[in-house]
Design a protein around this motif. Structure first.
Motif, PDB file in Angstrom:
ATOM      1  N   PHE A 183       0.798  -1.220   0.000  1.00 41.91           N
ATOM      2  CA  PHE A 183       0.000   0.000   0.000  1.00 41.91           C
ATOM      3  C   PHE A 183       0.840   1.284   0.000  1.00 41.91           C
ATOM      4  O   PHE A 183       0.294   2.362  -0.235  1.00 41.91           O
ATOM      5  N   GLY A 184       2.125   1.207   0.306  1.00 40.29           N
ATOM      6  CA  GLY A 184       2.948   2.409   0.336  1.00 40.29           C
ATOM      7  C   GLY A 184       3.212   2.899   1.754  1.00 40.29           C
ATOM      8  O   GLY A 184       2.617   2.444   2.735  1.00 40.29           O
ATOM      9  N   GLU A 185       4.126   3.879   1.852  1.00 48.24           N
ATOM     10  CA  GLU A 185       4.583   4.343   3.157  1.00 48.24           C
ATOM     11  C   GLU A 185       3.507   5.089   3.941  1.00 48.24           C
ATOM     12  O   GLU A 185       3.442   4.989   5.173  1.00 48.24           O
ATOM     13  N   THR A 186       2.648   5.859   3.271  1.00 44.16           N
ATOM     14  CA  THR A 186       1.655   6.667   3.983  1.00 44.16           C
ATOM     15  C   THR A 186       0.710   5.787   4.791  1.00 44.16           C
ATOM     16  O   THR A 186       0.447   6.053   5.973  1.00 44.16           O
ATOM     17  N   ILE A 187       0.184   4.735   4.184  1.00 47.29           N
ATOM     18  CA  ILE A 187      -0.740   3.844   4.884  1.00 47.29           C
ATOM     19  C   ILE A 187       0.000   3.004   5.910  1.00 47.29           C
ATOM     20  O   ILE A 187      -0.513   2.750   7.014  1.00 47.29           O
ATOM     21  N   ALA A 188       1.216   2.576   5.590  1.00 41.11           N
ATOM     22  CA  ALA A 188       1.996   1.796   6.556  1.00 41.11           C
ATOM     23  C   ALA A 188       2.310   2.618   7.804  1.00 41.11           C
ATOM     24  O   ALA A 188       2.294   2.094   8.921  1.00 41.11           O
TER      25      ALA A 188
ATOM     26  N   THR B 156     -13.938   4.372  -2.662  1.00 45.51           N
ATOM     27  CA  THR B 156     -12.618   4.959  -2.905  1.00 45.51           C
ATOM     28  C   THR B 156     -11.989   5.367  -1.584  1.00 45.51           C
ATOM     29  O   THR B 156     -12.634   6.025  -0.755  1.00 45.51           O
ATOM     30  N   TYR B 157     -10.750   4.962  -1.384  1.00 45.59           N
ATOM     31  CA  TYR B 157     -10.045   5.332  -0.157  1.00 45.59           C
ATOM     32  C   TYR B 157      -9.658   6.805  -0.245  1.00 45.59           C
ATOM     33  O   TYR B 157      -8.931   7.216  -1.150  1.00 45.59           O
ATOM     34  N   LEU B 158     -10.166   7.596   0.682  1.00 44.83           N
ATOM     35  CA  LEU B 158      -9.978   9.045   0.645  1.00 44.83           C
ATOM     36  C   LEU B 158      -8.756   9.501   1.437  1.00 44.83           C
ATOM     37  O   LEU B 158      -8.629  10.683   1.750  1.00 44.83           O
ATOM     38  N   GLY B 159      -7.882   8.578   1.788  1.00 48.69           N
ATOM     39  CA  GLY B 159      -6.685   8.941   2.520  1.00 48.69           C
ATOM     40  C   GLY B 159      -6.824   8.629   4.002  1.00 48.69           C
ATOM     41  O   GLY B 159      -7.852   8.155   4.493  1.00 48.69           O
ATOM     42  N   THR B 160      -5.771   8.927   4.725  1.00 47.60           N
ATOM     43  CA  THR B 160      -5.707   8.595   6.151  1.00 47.60           C
ATOM     44  C   THR B 160      -6.340   9.667   7.032  1.00 47.60           C
ATOM     45  O   THR B 160      -6.219   9.602   8.253  1.00 47.60           O
ATOM     46  N   PHE B 161      -7.016  10.643   6.440  1.00 50.40           N
ATOM     47  CA  PHE B 161      -7.566  11.761   7.202  1.00 50.40           C
ATOM     48  C   PHE B 161      -8.525  11.281   8.285  1.00 50.40           C
ATOM     49  O   PHE B 161      -8.370  11.591   9.470  1.00 50.40           O
TER      50      PHE B 161
ATOM     51  N   SER C 205     -10.337  -4.311  11.715  1.00 52.04           N
ATOM     52  CA  SER C 205     -11.389  -3.732  10.873  1.00 52.04           C
ATOM     53  C   SER C 205     -10.801  -2.813   9.807  1.00 52.04           C
ATOM     54  O   SER C 205     -11.264  -2.813   8.660  1.00 52.04           O
ATOM     55  N   ASP C 206      -9.784  -2.037  10.152  1.00 45.39           N
ATOM     56  CA  ASP C 206      -9.141  -1.180   9.152  1.00 45.39           C
ATOM     57  C   ASP C 206      -8.410  -2.008   8.103  1.00 45.39           C
ATOM     58  O   ASP C 206      -8.387  -1.652   6.916  1.00 45.39           O
ATOM     59  N   ALA C 207      -7.776  -3.104   8.540  1.00 45.55           N
ATOM     60  CA  ALA C 207      -7.107  -3.985   7.579  1.00 45.55           C
ATOM     61  C   ALA C 207      -8.122  -4.620   6.634  1.00 45.55           C
ATOM     62  O   ALA C 207      -7.893  -4.704   5.417  1.00 45.55           O
ATOM     63  N   LEU C 208      -9.256  -5.066   7.196  1.00 46.33           N
ATOM     64  CA  LEU C 208     -10.321  -5.616   6.353  1.00 46.33           C
ATOM     65  C   LEU C 208     -10.831  -4.569   5.376  1.00 46.33           C
ATOM     66  O   LEU C 208     -11.073  -4.859   4.195  1.00 46.33           O
ATOM     67  N   LYS C 209     -10.983  -3.349   5.856  1.00 44.50           N
ATOM     68  CA  LYS C 209     -11.459  -2.258   5.001  1.00 44.50           C
ATOM     69  C   LYS C 209     -10.491  -2.005   3.847  1.00 44.50           C
ATOM     70  O   LYS C 209     -10.923  -1.830   2.696  1.00 44.50           O
TER      71      LYS C 209
ATOM     72  N   SER D  47       0.208   4.138  -4.266  1.00 45.46           N
ATOM     73  CA  SER D  47       1.217   4.249  -3.212  1.00 45.46           C
ATOM     74  C   SER D  47       1.756   5.672  -3.137  1.00 45.46           C
ATOM     75  O   SER D  47       2.040   6.292  -4.168  1.00 45.46           O
ATOM     76  N   GLU D  48       1.872   6.191  -1.906  1.00 43.82           N
ATOM     77  CA  GLU D  48       2.390   7.541  -1.682  1.00 43.82           C
ATOM     78  C   GLU D  48       3.509   7.487  -0.655  1.00 43.82           C
ATOM     79  O   GLU D  48       3.318   6.947   0.440  1.00 43.82           O
ATOM     80  N   PRO D  49       4.689   8.037  -0.986  1.00 41.97           N
ATOM     81  CA  PRO D  49       5.786   8.048  -0.005  1.00 41.97           C
ATOM     82  C   PRO D  49       5.559   9.102   1.070  1.00 41.97           C
ATOM     83  O   PRO D  49       4.936  10.140   0.825  1.00 41.97           O
ATOM     84  N   SER D  50       6.027   8.829   2.275  1.00 41.63           N
ATOM     85  CA  SER D  50       5.907   9.777   3.381  1.00 41.63           C
ATOM     86  C   SER D  50       7.109   9.624   4.297  1.00 41.63           C
ATOM     87  O   SER D  50       7.648   8.523   4.464  1.00 41.63           O
ATOM     88  N   ALA D  51       7.494  10.740   4.904  1.00 43.08           N
ATOM     89  CA  ALA D  51       8.598  10.730   5.866  1.00 43.08           C
ATOM     90  C   ALA D  51       8.096  10.692   7.298  1.00 43.08           C
ATOM     91  O   ALA D  51       8.843  10.333   8.207  1.00 43.08           O
TER      92      ALA D  51
END
Length: 520
Positions: free
Chosen positions: A64-69, A350-355, A392-396, A406-410
Motif C-alpha cells: 500500500f505504500g509508506e503513507t498507509i503503513a 474509494t479510499y480518501l486517505g488517512t484523514f 477492521s481497518d485492515a479488512l477495510k 502508493s504515496e511516499p511519506s517521511a
C-alpha cells in the motif's frame, strides 16, 4: 523511432495528463487493481487470524505504500502506549471510584504520559522511514490538484500552460464565506449542546420525582442521543468542509489538505469536547462528567466500527454476489475472472486517505488525555477498541475499498502537530482539574487567589518541562543521525571528486588547445 519518443514523452507527463482528464470529466476514475496473490499473503500475516502480534508493516508498505503503513504503525504504537494508562486506570477505577480527591495522582501521570509517547513516536517513525528510504525525502514540485480551475495561462516556474487563479479571490472566499460558515457551525454545535443539558436536567428531575430504579436508565439516554447527534454533525460538517475547501480553489494538494484539516479539527474539537469542558469547569459536576465521557467515548467507538467497516463490508459482499451472477449471464469471450475483478472493484468505495483514520485517533487521544482522570477506564476502552480497529481497518483496506496508489511519506505530517497541540491542552485541563479537587482546595480554605496563582505557576512549569522533554529527546536516534551524517559526508566527497575530475579534464583540454596553437 518517432513513435517511441512520443510514447516516452506522454509517459513523462502521465500524472498531469490524468489530472487534466479527471478535471475535465473525460476520465471518471483511475485505480490500480488488487494483486490477489500478494493480497492473500498479506492478509494471512495481518488480520485473518486473531492473535496479539505486531503488524507486518514492511509488507503493508510494500503493498500500500509508506503513507498507509505509517498510519498502521502509529495505530499499533498508540495502542501499546495506552496499555500503561489502562493498567493503572483499572485498579484506580475499582478501588477509588467515588474518591475524587485522589485523581490528582492520575492526572499528574497523565501529563507525563501524553508528552513522552509523542516524543518516543518520533524516534520510532524515524527508524521506520530510514529503513524505507523516505526519512530525508524532500517535497518535490507539486502539480496542480485535479479540482483546480482558472483561466489558462503560462506558469512562470514551469513554463507550461495551466489554469491560473488570482490569490486575492481565494482569500476573499476564505474570509468572507468559509470563515463565517465555520463560525455559524460552531455556534450551532454549542446550541445543540445546551439542548443536551436541558435533556439531562429533564431526565434527572424525572428520576428524582419517580424514585424508581428503572428511571435510572433514563439518565444515560440524553448522553447516548447526544453522542449519536455529534457523530451525525461531524459527518455532515465534513461534507460541507470538503465542498468549501474545494470551492476555495487551492492550487496545491498540500494547501487543500491543510485548510480542510484546520476546518475539520476546529469543529470536531468543539463539537466533541465542549460539553465536557462545560460540565467540568462551569457545572463542576464530576459525576456527570464521568458519565458523559464514558457514554461519548463508547458510543462513538461503536458507531465508527459499524459505519467504517462492518456496514461497507456487508454491502460489498452483497454486491459481489450480484457481480458474479452478471458475469455468468454474459458468458463473454474475454477473461471472465479479470472482468469480474474490474467490475467488482469499480463499485468499491474509494479510499480518501488517512484523514478520517487519524481524526478518529486524535479524538480518542483527546478523550484519554483531557478528562480520563475522572474516568480511568477511558484508556482501557480505547485499547479494546484499537485492537479491533486494527483488524477492521485492515479488512477495510483489503476487501472493502479500492487499492489506493502508493504515496511516499517521511512522517505523519500535520497530525504530529495536532497531537502535540492536544497534549498541551491536556496540561492546562489537568492542572485546572487538580486545582478544583477538594484535596487541593482544602489546603487553601480562605485565599482562592493564592490557589489560582499556584495552579497557573504549576501549569507554566509543566509546560516548560514538556518543551524541555521535547527538546531533550532527539527526534532521530543517534545511530540514524550518524548514518545520515555519513551519507552527507560521502555525498560531499563524491561531489568533490567529480569537481576535481572536471577540473582535470578542463586542464587537459586547455593544454591540448595550447599545444595546437603552438604547432600552428
Amino acid at each position: 523511432m518517432s513513435d517511441l519518443k512520443s510514447l516516452l514523452s506522454s509517459l513523462a507527463h502521465f500524472p498531469s495528463t490524468v489530472r487534466r482528464l479527471l478535471t475535465s470529466g473525460i476520465v471518471i476514475q483511475v485505480f490500480p487493481l488488487h494483486d490477489n496473490e500478494a493480497l492473500k499473503k498479506l492478509e494471512d500475516s495481518w488480520y485473518t487470524r486473531f492473535t496479539l502480534k505486531y503488524q507486518p508493516l514492511d509488507r503493508i508498505r510494500g503493498y500500500f505504500g509508506e503513507t498507509i503503513a505509517l498510519y498502521f504503525g502509529f495505530l499499533e504504537y498508540f495502542t501499546v502506549a495506552l496499555i500503561p494508562m489502562a493498567v493503572i486506570g483499572l485498579p484506580y477505577y475499582l478501588f477509588v471510584w467515588e474518591d475524587y480527591d485522589k485523581y490528582v495522582i492520575f492526572a499528574s501521570f497523565n501529563l507525563i504520559w501524553s508528552t513522552v509517547i509523542l516524543e518516543v513516536w518520533k524516534r520510532g517513525c524515524a527508524n521506520m522511514t530510514y529503513r524505507w528510504g523516505t526519512l530525508v525525502m524532500k517535497r518535490q514540485f507539486e502539480e496542480p490538484r485535479p479540482g483546480f480551475h482558472g483561466v489558462l495561462g503560462i506558469n512562470p516556474i514551469t513554463g507550461r500552460e495551466e489554469p491560473l487563479y488570482p490569490s486575492y479571490k481565494r482569500q476573499l472566499r476564505i474570509y468572507l464565506v468559509s470563515l463565517p460558515f465555520v463560525c455559524l457551525c460552531l455556534y450551532f454545535c454549542l446550541y445543540v449542546m445546551m439542548i443536551y443539558f436541558d435533556m439531562e436536567a429533564w431526565a434527572l428531575s424525572l428520576h428524582e420525582s419517580s424514585g424508581s430504579e428503572w428511571t435510572s436508565v433514563l439518565l444515560y439516554v440524553p448522553s447516548i442521543i447526544y453522542a449519536i447527534v455529534i457523530e451525525i454533525m461531524n459527518r455532515l460538517y465534513r461534507y460541507a468542509a470538503e465542498f468549501l475547501t474545494s470551492w476555495e480553489n487551492h492550487r496545491l494538494e498540500s494547501a487543500y489538505q491543510n485548510h480542510l484539516i484546520l476546518k475539520v479539527l476546529v469543529f470536531n474539537f468543539l463539537n466533541c469536547f465542549a460539553s465536557l469542558f462545560y460540565i467540568a469547569f462551569v457545572l463542576r459536576d464530576m459525576k456527570l462528567l464521568r458519565q458523559s465521557l464514558a457514554t461519548l467515548l463508547i458510543t462513538s467507538q461503536i458507531l465508527n466500527q459499524i459505519m467504517e467497516s462492518l456496514l461497507p463490508y456487508w454491502l460489498q459482499k452483497k454486491h459481489h454476489v450480484q457481480v458474479k451472477r452478471k458475469v455468468q449471464a454474459l458468458k463473454a469471450d474475454i477473461d471472465a475472472t479479470v472482468y469480474e475483478q474490474v467490475v467488482l472493484e469499480k463499485e468499491m468505495g474509494t479510499y480518501l486517505g488517512t484523514f478520517d483514520d487519524y481524526l478518529e485517533l486524535f479524538l480518542q487521544f483527546g478523550y484519554v488525555s483531557l478528562f480520563s482522570c475522572v474516568y480511568p477506564l477511558a484508556a482501557a476502552f480505547a485499547v479494546l477498541n484499537n485492537f479491533t480497529e486494527v483488524n477492521s481497518d485492515a479488512l477495510k483496506m483489503c476487501r472493502v475499498l479500492k487499492r489506493p496508489f502508493s504515496e511516499p511519506s517521511a512522517n505523519i505530517g500535520v497530525w504530529q502537530l495536532a497531537f502535540e497541540t492536544m497534549s498541551v491542552i491536556s496540561v492546562v485541563t489537568n492542572c485546572a482539574l487538580i486545582g478544583m479537587s477538594p484535596q487541593v482546595n482544602a489546603l487553601f480554605p480562605e485565599s482562592k487567589l493564592d490557589l489560582i496563582l499556584i495552579v497557573v505557576a504549576v501549569e507554566h512549569a509543566l509546560l516548560a518541562l514538556k518543551f524541555i522533554l521535547a527538546f531533550a529527546i532527539p527526534d532521530k536516534p543517534q545511530h540514524i543521525q550518524m548514518k545520515l551524517a555519513r551519507l552527507e559526508f560521502e555525498s560531499l566527497e563524491a561531489l568533490k571528486q567529480q569537481q576535481m575530475k572536471l577540473m582535470a579534464q578542463n586542464l587537459k583540454e586547455e593544454s591540448r588547445e595550447g599545444n595546437k596553437e603552438e604547432e600552428a
